[in-house]
Design an enzyme around this catalytic site. Structure first.
Site, PDB file in Angstrom:
ATOM      1  N   GLU A 266       0.825  -1.220   0.000  1.00  0.00           N
ATOM      2  CA  GLU A 266       0.000   0.000   0.000  1.00  0.00           C
ATOM      3  C   GLU A 266       0.853   1.262   0.000  1.00  0.00           C
ATOM      4  O   GLU A 266       0.623   2.199   0.757  1.00  0.00           O
ATOM      5  CB  GLU A 266      -0.956  -0.004   1.203  1.00  0.00           C
ATOM      6  CG  GLU A 266      -1.951  -1.161   1.158  1.00  0.00           C
ATOM      7  CD  GLU A 266      -3.026  -1.102   2.230  1.00  0.00           C
ATOM      8  OE1 GLU A 266      -2.739  -0.599   3.328  1.00  0.00           O
ATOM      9  OE2 GLU A 266      -4.141  -1.570   1.956  1.00  0.00           O
ATOM     10  N   ASP A 339      -8.411  -9.062   3.590  1.00  0.00           N
ATOM     11  CA  ASP A 339      -8.186  -7.992   4.558  1.00  0.00           C
ATOM     12  C   ASP A 339      -9.242  -7.931   5.659  1.00  0.00           C
ATOM     13  O   ASP A 339     -10.142  -7.099   5.573  1.00  0.00           O
ATOM     14  CB  ASP A 339      -8.142  -6.647   3.815  1.00  0.00           C
ATOM     15  CG  ASP A 339      -7.673  -5.526   4.710  1.00  0.00           C
ATOM     16  OD1 ASP A 339      -7.223  -5.811   5.825  1.00  0.00           O
ATOM     17  OD2 ASP A 339      -7.763  -4.354   4.284  1.00  0.00           O
ATOM     18  N   GLU A 367     -12.633  -2.376  12.103  1.00  0.00           N
ATOM     19  CA  GLU A 367     -12.594  -1.621  10.854  1.00  0.00           C
ATOM     20  C   GLU A 367     -13.719  -2.047   9.913  1.00  0.00           C
ATOM     21  O   GLU A 367     -14.385  -1.215   9.316  1.00  0.00           O
ATOM     22  CB  GLU A 367     -11.231  -1.826  10.167  1.00  0.00           C
ATOM     23  CG  GLU A 367     -11.169  -1.201   8.783  1.00  0.00           C
ATOM     24  CD  GLU A 367      -9.829  -1.395   8.081  1.00  0.00           C
ATOM     25  OE1 GLU A 367      -8.908  -1.991   8.665  1.00  0.00           O
ATOM     26  OE2 GLU A 367      -9.722  -0.918   6.929  1.00  0.00           O
TER      27      GLU A 367
HETATM   28  O1  GCW Z   1      -7.098  -2.836   5.806  1.00  0.00           O
HETATM   29  C1  GCW Z   1      -6.120  -1.971   5.476  1.00  0.00           C
HETATM   30  C2  GCW Z   1      -6.509  -0.755   6.214  1.00  0.00           C
HETATM   31  C3  GCW Z   1      -5.356   0.194   6.359  1.00  0.00           C
HETATM   32  C4  GCW Z   1      -4.223  -0.554   7.036  1.00  0.00           C
HETATM   33  C5  GCW Z   1      -3.820  -1.740   6.159  1.00  0.00           C
HETATM   34  C6  GCW Z   1      -2.749  -2.584   6.783  1.00  0.00           C
HETATM   35  C7  GCW Z   1      -2.556   0.274   8.538  1.00  0.00           C
HETATM   36  O2  GCW Z   1      -7.589  -0.153   5.558  1.00  0.00           O
HETATM   37  O3  GCW Z   1      -5.795   1.277   7.140  1.00  0.00           O
HETATM   38  O4  GCW Z   1      -3.097   0.273   7.255  1.00  0.00           O
HETATM   39  O5  GCW Z   1      -4.939  -2.558   5.971  1.00  0.00           O
HETATM   40  O6  GCW Z   1      -3.085  -3.546   7.455  1.00  0.00           O
HETATM   41  O7  GCW Z   1      -1.578  -2.293   6.595  1.00  0.00           O
END
Ligand code: GCW
Length: 687
Positions: A266, A339, A367
């Site tokens: 990311e 995720d 989340e």
């Molecule tokens: O799910 C995603 C989240 C991000 C997070 C990332 C991760 C910390 O939306 O906010 O960043 O995963 O786990 O690195």
């Protein structure tokens, strides 16, 4: 006189029920019951152990309890041997763990049998996604308890210390023994002197409770704050920079735990920016830690906007590296391949990487499960995950056994949970979100525990009204058990399934609105946005049907699982229905096992989810006489919000998918009350 006593008791009782703000978590018990403690050794940790016994003893008055630090081969790590009034351990921390176990059993009425009790995982860590400015990524319970912005950002106040102590105590009471203090999307400033000084102050408070501190780092720190031209992990200057940095950290924090690294994920920098591998990057850091006994936790949460199915990418990238990592590197893998969704199958990396230490990463902060608004007990999700059968070494190769050292001789075993803690008075934003912090700790300690046992313990500790003289074993009256404990436990145990029903049943996933991941947004696909960040990439609704084809006719992600699981998942007839649309694209008329069409089944599932939460409202209202007014009211109002939101989820998803299915919503279920166009217009903004 009798009447007067009655009135007096009623007043005491109502005072007890009057207000609790939740700050005391599951540690509300105080007892004046005397106890004698025999302990030859003394240390800061043992002093805490004694104090806890003195303040919480519910056994027979004036009993003698012996605390004995003495080596015993059957005791592992910071485990302990427990008999009615004796605790033996190899370490002081083992004694403290034993004390918390003993007190918990006294309080919940669980029998105290002679037993050696060892932890499942050596390292049981909270990962805080806290930023240096005090904000928390995906945090829903206020600002950080560790960091803040402003002139006093680095000043350590008495209030800070008190809060850190309470935090440490809560963690220690459930066996958590490490905290990563900052976000995996890390600032390079984390490694600056003044930040490290604050880490030192935190570590001093956490240390007697047996909690080590760890930091997330930015891989490009050598160039960003070290003045180097590069952060290439094979560059000698970079290697020296990290060695010196690690040395400096240990000179400030002698028992520092290690680093957590999000690299080439990311947009974060990583070794691949320099043509190197994850192993090159992780090993370089691991070598710097070797002299100090520290570890590197390297995350496998990697994916790029390629044409390859996102669910396959971590496995593809990490499997070829199995066996190449130093023995103080642990690969940290999210429970599912995408995720932290409401439901995912386990990541195929578990059990497949046989020559590497692999640790599960769970998400305690909600989340994708209604933030701190929805009551969702996550223990059942983690239990499902830990008990998942990988078949990697024959049957019985569950994820738990593949990661806790039972099957593979990992040098280190570990498990992490992304924290849901913030500055809110009740720590987690929702009183019931505390149960997820509790459950994570308990499962990390014992990965074979059932969610039922965890819920039972937590409710007893968190809601039981202790007797007014605070000296006797709390009595769980039949009335309290029938009218409070049982219904609340049922709500908790069902709540994750309810959330799956009203959000993403049958293996649907990642159909959230925008980037706040709260409400529904199956339509969300702004022009120019990476397709793997949009829901249509995941649900693939069209006039033929719904779901992501990961069978051999599609992305073939099923091939990453071991037989016989792989074949089982590949065929919709044998694929568990809870994962059906995760692995298959099926026609709207596909016949489910119960004879219904896929479309009808989806409608019923969404409707069931809404009904379930409506039932929680009723049950909670009935519980009013058993809960203090503050917590009762706060949970009641959160449940109202959750119901409204569940209804929106159902309406949004059914009305949106109906555009493709072109079939009626079965007439025996409640009709939608929202209008799709309006929901799309609002796009479910969180606030
Ligand atoms: O799910 C995603 C989240 C991000 C997070 C990332 C991760 C910390 O939306 O906010 O960043 O995963 O786990 O690195």
């Amino acid at each position: 006189m009798k009447r007067l006593i009655g009135v007096f008791m009623a007043v005491c009782f109502s005072i007890a029920l009057f207000a609790e703000n939740g700050h005391n978590l599951w540690l509300r018990n105080k007892s004046n019951n005397p106890v004698n403690i025999v302990s030859k050794k003394s240390s800061a940790t043992l002093a805490i152990a004694k104090e806890e016994l003195q303040q919480g003893w519910l056994g027979e008055a004036n009993s003698t309890v012996t605390l004995l630090v003495k080596q015993d081969k059957t005791i592992k790590g910071d485990g302990f041997k427990l008999t009615t009034n004796n605790i033996q351990a190899n370490t002081d921390l083992g004694i403290l763990n034993g004390v918390y176990e003993l007190l918990r059993r006294q309080q919940t009425g669980e029998a105290i049998q002679d037993a050696v009790i060892n932890p499942s995982y050596e390292l049981r860590l909270l990962n805080h996604w806290d930023n240096l400015d005090g904000s928390i990524e995906r945090g829903y319970a206020g600002l950080s308890i560790f960091w803040r912005k402003g002139d006093d950002a680095f000043k350590v106040t008495e209030t800070d210390k008190q809060l850190w102590k309470e935090y440490a105590r809560a963690n220690a009471s459930i066996g958590i023994n490490g905290s990563v203090l900052n976000n995996v999307n890390a600032s390079p400033d984390m490694l600056k002197k003044e930040t490290l000084e604050r880490v030192k102050a935190i570590a001093e408070i956490l240390r007697p409770y047996g909690i080590k501190t760890y930091l997330s780092i930015k891989f490009s720190s050598p160039a960003m704050i070290g003045g180097l031209k590069t952060s290439d992990p094979l560059d000698p200057e970079v290697i020296t920079w990290w060695k010196n940095k690690v040395k400096e950290i240990y000179s400030i924090i002698p028992d520092f735990g290690g680093f957590l690294v999000k690299a080439n994920s990311e947009g974060q920098p990583g070794p691949q920016d320099f043509g190197r591998t994850h192993a090159d990057g992780a090993n370089m850091l691991a070598d710097a830690f070797k002299p100090f006994g520290g570890i590197v936790m390297w995350r496998a949460f990697v994916y790029s906007p390629s044409t390859e199915d996102r669910a396959k990418q971590a496995y593809n990238e990490f499997m070829p590296l199995d066996g190449q990592f130093r023995d103080n590197v642990i690969i940290q893998v999210k429970n599912g391949p995408v995720d932290f969704q409401p439901r995912e199958p386990f990541s195929p990396l578990f059990g497949a990487m046989k020559k590497t230490s692999v640790m599960p990463e769970l998400q305690i902060t909600q989340e994708y499960l209604g933030h701190s608004t929805h009551l969702v007990f996550l223990s059942t999700m983690w239990e499902e995950f830990l008990k998942s059968e990988t078949y990697q070494e024959g049957s019985g190769s569950t994820v738990a056994r593949c990661t806790d050292g039972s099957i593979f001789p990992q040098k280190h075993t570990a498990i992490a949970g992304v924290s849901n803690i913030g500055l809110d008075t009740n720590w987690c934003g929702h009183h019931f979100a505390q149960s997820n912090w509790y459950a994570f700790g308990r499962l990390a300690w014992n990965d074979q525990l059932t969610s039922k046992q965890i819920a039972d313990e937590w409710i007893k500790l968190t809601f039981n009204q202790t007797s007014s003289d605070n000296s006797k074993q709390p009595l769980f009256s039949p009335d309290w058990i029938v009218n409070f404990l049982n219904p609340v436990e049922e709500i908790m145990l069902e709540s994750r399934e309810a959330a799956v029903n009203y959000m993403m049943p049958l293996g649907l996933h990642h159909i959230f609105a925008g980037d706040h991941h709260y409400g529904p947004g199956p339509w969300y696909a702004p022009k120019g946005l990476r397709s793997d960040w949009t829901p249509p990439y995941y649900h693939k609704a069209d006039s033929d049907g719904l779901g992501f084809d990961r069978s051999p006719t599609g992305s073939n992600a099923v091939s990453q699982y071991h037989e016989p699981l792989s074949s089982q998942l590949a065929d919709p007839k044998t694929c568990p229905e809870i994962y059906l649309l995760w692995f298959h694209h099926l026609s709207w008329d596909y016949k489910m096992q119960n004879g219904k069409t896929l479309w009808d089944e989806i409608c019923y599932r969404y409707d069931t989810g809404v009904q379930q939460v409506r039932d929680y409202q009723k049950e909670w209202d009935k519980a009013e006489p058993y809960v203090d007014s503050q917590r009762f009211g706060e949970v009641q109002s959160k449940l109202r919000e959750q119901c409204k939101n569940a209804q929106i989820w159902k309406d949004a998803c059914l009305l949106y998918f109906q555009q493709f299915s072109k079939r009626p919503i079965p007439y025996d279920i409640e009709r939608p009350v929202n209008v799709l166009d309006e929901l799309i217009k609002k796009d479910m903004k969180r606030h």
